[in-house]
Scaffold this motif. Structure first.
Motif, PDB file in Angstrom:
ATOM      1  N   CYS A 161       0.842  -1.193   0.000  1.00 54.20           N
ATOM      2  CA  CYS A 161       0.000   0.000   0.000  1.00 54.20           C
ATOM      3  C   CYS A 161       0.881   1.247   0.000  1.00 54.20           C
ATOM      4  O   CYS A 161       1.773   1.397   0.850  1.00 54.20           O
ATOM      5  CB  CYS A 161      -0.919  -0.011   1.218  1.00 54.20           C
ATOM      6  N   CYS A 187      -5.195   2.142   8.123  1.00 58.62           N
ATOM      7  CA  CYS A 187      -5.083   2.848   6.847  1.00 58.62           C
ATOM      8  C   CYS A 187      -6.397   2.746   6.076  1.00 58.62           C
ATOM      9  O   CYS A 187      -6.911   1.637   5.878  1.00 58.62           O
ATOM     10  CB  CYS A 187      -3.936   2.261   6.029  1.00 58.62           C
ATOM     11  N   THR A 189      -6.913   3.217   2.955  1.00 58.54           N
ATOM     12  CA  THR A 189      -6.738   2.685   1.604  1.00 58.54           C
ATOM     13  C   THR A 189      -6.733   1.167   1.590  1.00 58.54           C
ATOM     14  O   THR A 189      -7.425   0.525   0.797  1.00 58.54           O
ATOM     15  CB  THR A 189      -5.438   3.207   0.975  1.00 58.54           C
ATOM     16  N   CYS A 190      -5.943   0.569   2.476  1.00 63.76           N
ATOM     17  CA  CYS A 190      -5.812  -0.902   2.488  1.00 63.76           C
ATOM     18  C   CYS A 190      -6.603  -1.542   3.608  1.00 63.76           C
ATOM     19  O   CYS A 190      -6.530  -2.756   3.800  1.00 63.76           O
ATOM     20  CB  CYS A 190      -4.342  -1.298   2.600  1.00 63.76           C
ATOM     21  N   GLN A 195      -1.554  -3.993   2.272  1.00 62.81           N
ATOM     22  CA  GLN A 195      -1.449  -4.366   0.869  1.00 62.81           C
ATOM     23  C   GLN A 195      -2.717  -3.986   0.119  1.00 62.81           C
ATOM     24  O   GLN A 195      -3.800  -3.907   0.704  1.00 62.81           O
ATOM     25  CB  GLN A 195      -1.219  -5.883   0.734  1.00 62.81           C
ATOM     26  N   VAL A 196      -2.557  -3.735  -1.183  1.00 65.17           N
ATOM     27  CA  VAL A 196      -3.694  -3.435  -2.032  1.00 65.17           C
ATOM     28  C   VAL A 196      -3.657  -4.355  -3.248  1.00 65.17           C
ATOM     29  O   VAL A 196      -2.593  -4.864  -3.628  1.00 65.17           O
ATOM     30  CB  VAL A 196      -3.704  -1.959  -2.488  1.00 65.17           C
TER      31      VAL A 196
END
Length: 370
Positions: A161, A187, A189-190, A195-196
Motif C-alpha cells: 500500500c 489505513c 486505503t488498504c 497491501q492493495v
C-alpha cells in the motif's frame, strides 16, 4: 428506509455487476445536480448507502442474515479481533504515541476468521422428541475458487500500500493543551492490511470471497427444546487472507402439539372417560408420541386423577435411553340427559346405599329412605 435490494431494484441473488449497473443508473437519475425534485437528494443518499452495504460481500452477508441490525454497528471497533488483555491494552494506548512511540502494527494484517452465522429453524413436536436429520439451505461466504482467496487476478498479486507503506496504519499528530499526541488508525486505503490489489479478481471483485447458496444436512438430537442451539463447525462465513471459517449456529423453535403438552422431559395430556368407566374401571386406548397405547383406568377413579405411562415421555438430551413419563389428567364425563331405563337402573343402584353413606342430606336418598 426501504429494503436495500428494493432500493436498487435488484433481486437478492444479484451479482456484483448487476448491483453496479443498477446503482449507476439510479445515481444518475437521482443525483441532486440533475434531479431537482423534492426528496431526490434523500433518495440519492439511500441508494448510495444500499450499494455501499451490498457491494461488500462481508456486510452483504450480515445484512442478508440479520437485516439492518446486522450492519448498524459496522463502524464500531471489531472486538472479535482483540486477543486478550495485552491486545486490549495495545488497542487503547498505542494510538496515543507521544512518549509511547506510536504502538505496534494493526492486528488486521494477518488472517481473519470469518463471521459466525445464525439460522433459526422451526421443527415439529415429534421431531424435537425423537430427533431428525433435516436439510436446510444457507447463504454464506466461501473462498473464491478463481483466485483461491487472494483477491488478485491470476498471474498477479497484492502490492504494498502506497498510503501507509505497508504498515497498515496511518498516524496523525494532534496538538492539545496537554501536549502533542499521535493518533494511530487503520489505513483507509488498504483497511489495515498493508497491501492493495492492483489487478482484482473479476469473479469476487478483489474480496477473495463470494456469497453462495449451500444445502446442509443438520442432525437434530432427540430431546431438544425451543431455544436449543446447535453448532455446525466451519459453516459460517469464510475467513479472509487464509483465516478459518466461522461457525453456523442453529437455533431451534419447536411447534406446539394440538393435544400434547411438554414439561421438560415429561408429557401431559387430558383423557376423558365416562362415569361408568370411572366407577367400574376400564382399559382405554390413548395417544402418545410413540403412537397408540393402552391406559388402565382403575375402578373408582376420581375426576382430576393423574395416571402415568412410564417411559413414554421425552428422551433426555444427550442420553436418549432415559425417557420421561406421559401423565394423563382424567376428566370424568357426566351425562346431562338420561333415558328412563338408565334412570331406573341408577335409582336401583342408589337403593343399595343407605342415606348414612352419603355425606350430605339428599333429596334423592331422602326420598328413597325417608
Amino acid at each position: 428506509m426501504a429494503e436495500y435490494y428494493d432500493l436498487l431494484g435488484v433481486s437478492r441473488d444479484a451479482d456484483a455487476d448487476t448491483l453496479k449497473r443498477a446503482y449507476r443508473r439510479l445515481a444518475r437519475q437521482y443525483h441532486p445536480d440533475i434531479n431537482k425534485d423534492p426528496g431526490a437528494e434523500d433518495r440519492f443518499k439511500e441508494i448510495g448507502r444500499a450499494y455501499e452495504v451490498l457491494s461488500d460481500p462481508q456486510t452483504r452477508a450480515r445484512y442478508d442474515q440479520f437485516g439492518e441490525a446486522g450492519i448498524s454497528g459496522a463502524g464500531a471497533p471489531d472486538m472479535g479481533d482483540m486477543g486478550g488483555f495485552a491486545d486490549l491494552f495495545e488497542t487503547f494506548f498505542s494510538g496515543f504515541g507521544g512518549a509511547a512511540g506510536g504502538g505496534g502494527a494493526s492486528r488486521r494484517r494477518g488472517p481473519r476468521q470469518g463471521d459466525d452465522l445464525r439460522l433459526d429453524l422451526s421443527i415439529s413436536f415429534n421431531e424435537a422428541v425423537f430427533g431428525q436429520e433435516k436439510e436446510v439451505q444457507i447463504r454464506h461466504l466461501e473462498t473464491c475458487d478463481t483466485c483461491k482467496g487472494s483477491g488478485a487476478k491470476s498471474g498477479s498479486g497484492p502490492t504494498t500500500c502506497g498510503t501507509c507503506g505497508g504498515q497498515g496504519q496511518v498516524r496523525r499528530a494532534t496538538r492539545t493543551p496537554f501536549g502533542s499526541f499521535t493518533q494511530v488508525a487503520p489505513c483507509p486505503t488498504c483497511e489495515g492490511t498493508g497491501q492493495v490489489i492492483a489487478d482484482p479478481c473479476g469473479a469476487c471483485g478483489g474480496q477473495g470471497v463470494q456469497q453462495v447458496r449451500k444445502k446442509l444436512r443438520i442432525t437434530i438430537p432427540a430431546g431438544v427444546d425451543s431455544g436449543t442451539r446447535l453448532r455446525v463447525a466451519a459453516e459460517g462465513n469464510a475467513g479472509q487472507r487464509g483465516g478459518p471459517a466461522g461457525d453456523l449456529y442453529v437455533y431451534l423453535f419447536v411447534q406446539s402439539h394440538d393435544k400434547l403438552r411438554r414439561d421438560g422431559i415429561h408429557i401431559h395430556s387430558d383423557v376423558a372417560v365416562n362415569y361408568l368407566q370411572a366407577i367400574l374401571g376400564d382399559t382405554i386406548e390413548v395417544d402418545t408420541v410413540d403412537g397408540a397405547a393402552n391406559l388402565e383406568i382403575p375402578a373408582g377413579t376420581q375426576p382430576g386423577t393423574t395416571l402415568t405411562l412410564t417411559g413414554k415421555g421425552v428422551p433426555k438430551l444427550g442420553n436418549p435411553v432415559a425417557r420421561g413419563n406421559h401423565l394423563f389428567n382424567v376428566k370424568v364425563q357426566v351425562p346431562t340427559k338420561l333415558s328412563n331405563h338408565e334412570r331406573d337402573l341408577l335409582e336401583q343402584l342408589a337403593g343399595h346405599h343407605s342415606a348414612k353413606d352419603h355425606p350430605h342430606k339428599s333429596g334423592l336418598f331422602g326420598g328413597l329412605f325417608g
